[in-house]
Design a protein around this motif. Structure first.
Motif, PDB file in Angstrom:
ATOM      1  N   ASN A 147      -2.538  -1.531   9.523  1.00  0.00           N
ATOM      2  CA  ASN A 147      -3.049  -0.274  10.101  1.00  0.00           C
ATOM      3  C   ASN A 147      -3.355   0.750   9.026  1.00  0.00           C
ATOM      4  O   ASN A 147      -4.371   1.434   9.078  1.00  0.00           O
ATOM      5  CB  ASN A 147      -2.059   0.306  11.117  1.00  0.00           C
ATOM      6  CG  ASN A 147      -2.110  -0.485  12.417  1.00  0.00           C
ATOM      7  OD1 ASN A 147      -3.123  -1.126  12.722  1.00  0.00           O
ATOM      8  ND2 ASN A 147      -1.015  -0.468  13.153  1.00  0.00           N
ATOM      9  N   LEU A 148      -2.470   0.844   8.044  1.00  0.00           N
ATOM     10  CA  LEU A 148      -2.714   1.774   6.931  1.00  0.00           C
ATOM     11  C   LEU A 148      -3.937   1.321   6.131  1.00  0.00           C
ATOM     12  O   LEU A 148      -4.765   2.137   5.720  1.00  0.00           O
ATOM     13  CB  LEU A 148      -1.470   1.859   6.030  1.00  0.00           C
ATOM     14  CG  LEU A 148      -1.578   2.798   4.826  1.00  0.00           C
ATOM     15  CD1 LEU A 148      -1.891   4.229   5.254  1.00  0.00           C
ATOM     16  CD2 LEU A 148      -0.283   2.759   4.000  1.00  0.00           C
ATOM     17  N   ALA A 149      -4.061   0.000   5.950  1.00  0.00           N
ATOM     18  CA  ALA A 149      -5.227  -0.543   5.230  1.00  0.00           C
ATOM     19  C   ALA A 149      -6.509  -0.105   5.927  1.00  0.00           C
ATOM     20  O   ALA A 149      -7.456   0.353   5.285  1.00  0.00           O
ATOM     21  CB  ALA A 149      -5.141  -2.062   5.145  1.00  0.00           C
TER      22      ALA A 149
ATOM     23  N   LEU B 141       0.839  -1.204   0.000  1.00  0.00           N
ATOM     24  CA  LEU B 141       0.000   0.000   0.000  1.00  0.00           C
ATOM     25  C   LEU B 141       0.869   1.247   0.000  1.00  0.00           C
ATOM     26  O   LEU B 141       2.016   1.229   0.430  1.00  0.00           O
ATOM     27  CB  LEU B 141      -0.867   0.055   1.263  1.00  0.00           C
ATOM     28  CG  LEU B 141      -1.639  -1.185   1.681  1.00  0.00           C
ATOM     29  CD1 LEU B 141      -2.447  -0.875   2.943  1.00  0.00           C
ATOM     30  CD2 LEU B 141      -2.557  -1.662   0.583  1.00  0.00           C
ATOM     31  N   GLN B 142       0.298   2.349  -0.481  1.00  0.00           N
ATOM     32  CA  GLN B 142       0.890   3.662  -0.292  1.00  0.00           C
ATOM     33  C   GLN B 142      -0.050   4.470   0.585  1.00  0.00           C
ATOM     34  O   GLN B 142      -1.268   4.287   0.524  1.00  0.00           O
ATOM     35  CB  GLN B 142       1.070   4.376  -1.643  1.00  0.00           C
ATOM     36  CG  GLN B 142       2.014   3.653  -2.593  1.00  0.00           C
ATOM     37  CD  GLN B 142       1.234   2.860  -3.635  1.00  0.00           C
ATOM     38  OE1 GLN B 142       0.422   3.410  -4.362  1.00  0.00           O
ATOM     39  NE2 GLN B 142       1.480   1.549  -3.697  1.00  0.00           N
ATOM     40  N   ASP B 143       0.519   5.358   1.380  1.00  0.00           N
ATOM     41  CA  ASP B 143      -0.274   6.255   2.214  1.00  0.00           C
ATOM     42  C   ASP B 143      -0.835   7.346   1.295  1.00  0.00           C
ATOM     43  O   ASP B 143      -0.125   8.268   0.892  1.00  0.00           O
ATOM     44  CB  ASP B 143       0.628   6.845   3.309  1.00  0.00           C
ATOM     45  CG  ASP B 143      -0.160   7.725   4.273  1.00  0.00           C
ATOM     46  OD1 ASP B 143      -1.160   8.346   3.848  1.00  0.00           O
ATOM     47  OD2 ASP B 143       0.234   7.781   5.447  1.00  0.00           O
TER      48      ASP B 143
ATOM     49  N   MET C 266      -8.893   2.139   3.691  1.00  0.00           N
ATOM     50  CA  MET C 266      -9.755   1.192   2.968  1.00  0.00           C
ATOM     51  C   MET C 266     -10.808   0.630   3.923  1.00  0.00           C
ATOM     52  O   MET C 266     -10.549   0.520   5.116  1.00  0.00           O
ATOM     53  CB  MET C 266      -8.916  -0.004   2.458  1.00  0.00           C
ATOM     54  CG  MET C 266      -7.827   0.363   1.490  1.00  0.00           C
ATOM     55  SD  MET C 266      -6.375  -0.726   1.577  1.00  0.00           S
ATOM     56  CE  MET C 266      -7.086  -2.349   1.281  1.00  0.00           C
ATOM     57  N   THR C 267     -11.964   0.237   3.383  1.00  0.00           N
ATOM     58  CA  THR C 267     -12.964  -0.408   4.229  1.00  0.00           C
ATOM     59  C   THR C 267     -13.136  -1.878   3.841  1.00  0.00           C
ATOM     60  O   THR C 267     -13.996  -2.573   4.373  1.00  0.00           O
ATOM     61  CB  THR C 267     -14.322   0.323   4.121  1.00  0.00           C
ATOM     62  OG1 THR C 267     -14.653   0.462   2.730  1.00  0.00           O
ATOM     63  CG2 THR C 267     -14.240   1.711   4.730  1.00  0.00           C
ATOM     64  N   GLY C 268     -12.314  -2.340   2.931  1.00  0.00           N
ATOM     65  CA  GLY C 268     -12.333  -3.727   2.490  1.00  0.00           C
ATOM     66  C   GLY C 268     -11.314  -3.828   1.369  1.00  0.00           C
ATOM     67  O   GLY C 268     -10.553  -2.882   1.132  1.00  0.00           O
ATOM     68  N   CYS C 269     -11.294  -4.967   0.671  1.00  0.00           N
ATOM     69  CA  CYS C 269     -10.371  -5.085  -0.462  1.00  0.00           C
ATOM     70  C   CYS C 269     -10.887  -6.146  -1.414  1.00  0.00           C
ATOM     71  O   CYS C 269     -11.899  -6.799  -1.144  1.00  0.00           O
ATOM     72  CB  CYS C 269      -8.954  -5.404   0.014  1.00  0.00           C
ATOM     73  SG  CYS C 269      -8.814  -6.971   0.865  1.00  0.00           S
ATOM     74  N   ALA C 270     -10.187  -6.325  -2.507  1.00  0.00           N
ATOM     75  CA  ALA C 270     -10.570  -7.327  -3.487  1.00  0.00           C
ATOM     76  C   ALA C 270     -10.466  -8.724  -2.883  1.00  0.00           C
ATOM     77  O   ALA C 270      -9.713  -8.949  -1.931  1.00  0.00           O
ATOM     78  CB  ALA C 270      -9.666  -7.228  -4.708  1.00  0.00           C
ATOM     79  N   GLY C 271     -11.180  -9.682  -3.474  1.00  0.00           N
ATOM     80  CA  GLY C 271     -11.102 -11.065  -3.036  1.00  0.00           C
ATOM     81  C   GLY C 271      -9.882 -11.775  -3.589  1.00  0.00           C
ATOM     82  O   GLY C 271      -9.971 -12.917  -4.041  1.00  0.00           O
ATOM     83  N   LEU C 272      -8.755 -11.083  -3.582  1.00  0.00           N
ATOM     84  CA  LEU C 272      -7.488 -11.656  -4.026  1.00  0.00           C
ATOM     85  C   LEU C 272      -6.683 -12.022  -2.785  1.00  0.00           C
ATOM     86  O   LEU C 272      -6.495 -11.180  -1.909  1.00  0.00           O
ATOM     87  CB  LEU C 272      -6.697 -10.644  -4.851  1.00  0.00           C
ATOM     88  CG  LEU C 272      -7.219 -10.306  -6.245  1.00  0.00           C
ATOM     89  CD1 LEU C 272      -6.516  -9.057  -6.780  1.00  0.00           C
ATOM     90  CD2 LEU C 272      -6.993 -11.480  -7.196  1.00  0.00           C
TER      91      LEU C 272
ATOM     92  N   VAL D 213       0.323 -15.770   4.607  1.00  0.00           N
ATOM     93  CA  VAL D 213      -0.760 -15.301   3.742  1.00  0.00           C
ATOM     94  C   VAL D 213      -0.680 -13.786   3.632  1.00  0.00           C
ATOM     95  O   VAL D 213      -0.381 -13.105   4.606  1.00  0.00           O
ATOM     96  CB  VAL D 213      -2.132 -15.710   4.345  1.00  0.00           C
ATOM     97  CG1 VAL D 213      -3.289 -15.129   3.541  1.00  0.00           C
ATOM     98  CG2 VAL D 213      -2.246 -17.226   4.418  1.00  0.00           C
ATOM     99  N   LEU D 214      -0.926 -13.270   2.426  1.00  0.00           N
ATOM    100  CA  LEU D 214      -1.012 -11.821   2.228  1.00  0.00           C
ATOM    101  C   LEU D 214      -2.449 -11.455   1.881  1.00  0.00           C
ATOM    102  O   LEU D 214      -2.984 -11.907   0.863  1.00  0.00           O
ATOM    103  CB  LEU D 214      -0.079 -11.379   1.097  1.00  0.00           C
ATOM    104  CG  LEU D 214       1.421 -11.469   1.364  1.00  0.00           C
ATOM    105  CD1 LEU D 214       2.202 -11.240   0.075  1.00  0.00           C
ATOM    106  CD2 LEU D 214       1.862 -10.477   2.425  1.00  0.00           C
ATOM    107  N   PHE D 215      -3.062 -10.674   2.744  1.00  0.00           N
ATOM    108  CA  PHE D 215      -4.428 -10.185   2.512  1.00  0.00           C
ATOM    109  C   PHE D 215      -4.557  -8.917   3.357  1.00  0.00           C
ATOM    110  O   PHE D 215      -4.455  -8.981   4.583  1.00  0.00           O
ATOM    111  CB  PHE D 215      -5.451 -11.261   2.923  1.00  0.00           C
ATOM    112  CG  PHE D 215      -6.877 -10.932   2.566  1.00  0.00           C
ATOM    113  CD1 PHE D 215      -7.284 -10.875   1.231  1.00  0.00           C
ATOM    114  CD2 PHE D 215      -7.821 -10.676   3.560  1.00  0.00           C
ATOM    115  CE1 PHE D 215      -8.607 -10.584   0.901  1.00  0.00           C
ATOM    116  CE2 PHE D 215      -9.142 -10.386   3.236  1.00  0.00           C
ATOM    117  CZ  PHE D 215      -9.538 -10.338   1.906  1.00  0.00           C
ATOM    118  N   PRO D 216      -4.725  -7.754   2.709  1.00  0.00           N
ATOM    119  CA  PRO D 216      -4.613  -6.488   3.441  1.00  0.00           C
ATOM    120  C   PRO D 216      -5.519  -6.349   4.659  1.00  0.00           C
ATOM    121  O   PRO D 216      -5.156  -5.681   5.619  1.00  0.00           O
ATOM    122  CB  PRO D 216      -4.987  -5.439   2.377  1.00  0.00           C
ATOM    123  CG  PRO D 216      -4.621  -6.075   1.081  1.00  0.00           C
ATOM    124  CD  PRO D 216      -4.910  -7.540   1.267  1.00  0.00           C
ATOM    125  N   MET D 217      -6.680  -7.006   4.660  1.00  0.00           N
ATOM    126  CA  MET D 217      -7.591  -6.814   5.779  1.00  0.00           C
ATOM    127  C   MET D 217      -7.389  -7.853   6.896  1.00  0.00           C
ATOM    128  O   MET D 217      -8.136  -7.873   7.862  1.00  0.00           O
ATOM    129  CB  MET D 217      -9.047  -6.805   5.303  1.00  0.00           C
ATOM    130  CG  MET D 217      -9.362  -5.709   4.273  1.00  0.00           C
ATOM    131  SD  MET D 217      -8.651  -4.074   4.613  1.00  0.00           S
ATOM    132  CE  MET D 217      -9.904  -3.361   5.677  1.00  0.00           C
TER     133      MET D 217
END
Ligand SMILES: *Cc1c(COP(=O)(O)O)cnc(C)c1O
Length: 386
Positions: free
Chosen positions: A293-295, A159-161, A299-305, A281-285
């Motif tokens: 924390n930045l996520a 992510l970027q801020d 963001m309020t969610g993310c893709a199902g990737l 596992v990598l999953f931002p949420m």
């Protein structure tokens, strides 16, 4: 504007087309005028008038209104691919002698645009670690005019801020452009953080049915008009009215699809994290994500990737795992109804090509609209091979 208003009503003037519920596909190349004076007026305002479908088409324009509203920007343009949206934005804004800052490891064809196409026309670039705002700041040169962000990025979701990047860019008169495909406007609204241009691959969640390739660019009127008069009109990068209609039909269920995919992906990411054959596992949420924390902040969610490292160093094992999957289909792209798998191992050992910078035990899955428990059975049986 409420999401429901945008998806169901915005731009739809039923009385203009016999009260039809579904908007018409206005399959025409050109538009007719009643007098020379009317024609003369129109051609002075190509951005707003229906003259020729390479500029404006009523079916495409309903879609454009919805997309601009989704990103909370004034205007939007639709392109025949996400790659076209990116290329047209950058080539419409940058000039010879200027410099672009781009996150390292952007989407593959963005990398080619920045590092191979731009230098041919006398433009400079720097790839920087976008997770480090200080590194972005240090990369700014007197001739920097654009900053290209992709948050979360394609395979490993760095992510970027966004607020920090936007304020830094504003200080230096730099135009910011973000690839917001991962989060979609449902889970991240870059304009709220001060990002100037927002690009999407409509091919993924926006159309959502794996049957149209398209791209989106959103921004304020001045910037979008600039792109319209430069790249959009001169390169002729338009979609057909029929494709616009299909994308609009896809958008009807946008909220339902993205939520379903995200929630199932979260379930599966948690199960993978607890599985003995999975290293990490990598999953931002997920709380374990390095920039969680930045996520949560932007963001309020993310893709199902979901990307994960298998507990093996053997390329053959990663290959075997992938081949054992029956419900996850082996294919590029994502964002459709169907779940997919993309193993990095597939990019290894190609004659005449360097191996990728990512390890061969990294696998990315896309969780589609199927039942999460049903999908998990497939992953579980394949993980036995590790
Ligand atoms: C797929 C993708 C693109 C490219 O979009 P196309 O519509 O295939 O041109 C760009 N960025 C991201 C993040 C993507 O996933």
């Amino acid at each position: 504007m409420h999401l429901s208003e945008i998806l169901t009503h915005l731009g739809e003037t039923h009385d203009q087309y016999f009260g039809a519920m579904a908007p018409p596909v206005i399959q025409t190349s050109n538009f007719v005028f009643n007098s020379v004076e009317e024609f003369r007026q129109a051609i002075q305002d190509e951005f707003d008038q229906h003259i020729y479908t390479r500029g404006n088409n009523p079916t495409v324009n309903i879609l454009r209104q919805k997309l601009a509203a989704l990103e909370e920007t004034e205007e939007a343009l639709v392109f025949p691919s996400g790659a076209a949206a990116t290329a047209m934005a950058v080539l419409s804004i940058m000039k010879q002698g200027e410099h672009i800052i781009c996150v390292e490891k952007p989407y593959s064809w963005t990398r080619v645009l920045v590092s191979e196409i731009l230098p041919r026309y006398g433009m400079e670039y720097s790839f920087v670690d976008g997770t480090n705002s200080e590194a972005i700041k240090n990369a700014i040169r007197p001739n920097t005019t654009m900053m290209y962000l992709e948050s979360p990025n394609t395979m490993t979701f760095e992510l970027q801020d966004l607020a920090a990047c936007a304020s830094l860019a504003k200080e230096h008169g730099i135009i910011t452009l973000i690839d917001n495909t991962n989060c979609t406007p449902l889970y991240q609204k870059p304009a709220r953080f001060g990002i100037d241009l927002i690009m999407h691959t409509g091919t993924k969640y926006i159309n959502g049915h794996s049957d149209v390739v398209c791209g989106v660019l959103c921004g304020n009127r001045a910037l979008i008009e600039k792109v319209f008069h430069a790249g959009y009109m001169t390169f002729g990068n338009i979609i057909s009215p029929h494709d616009a209609w299909l994308i609009m039909r896809g958008l009807r269920t946008f909220e339902l699809r993205v939520q379903r995919s995200y929630e199932s992906a979260m379930k599966i990411a948690q199960k993978l994290e607890a599985h003995p054959k999975v290293e990490s596992v990598l999953f931002p949420m997920l709380p374990s994500f390095p920039q969680h924390n930045l996520a949560k902040k932007q963001m309020t969610g993310c893709a199902g990737l979901v990307s994960f490292y298998l507990k093996t160093n053997e390329l053959k094992k990663a290959e075997e795992f992938t081949n054992l999957l029956k419900k996850f289909l082996l294919a590029v792209s994502w964002g459709g109804h169907e779940s997919l798998v993309m193993p990095i191992a597939a990019f290894y050992n190609m004659p005449g090509k360097e191996n990728p910078p990512l390890p061969s035990n990294l696998v990315r899955i896309y969780v589609g609209l199927e039942d999460a428990d049903w999908l998990w059975e497939d992953l579980e049986q394949a993980l036995h091979s590790i």
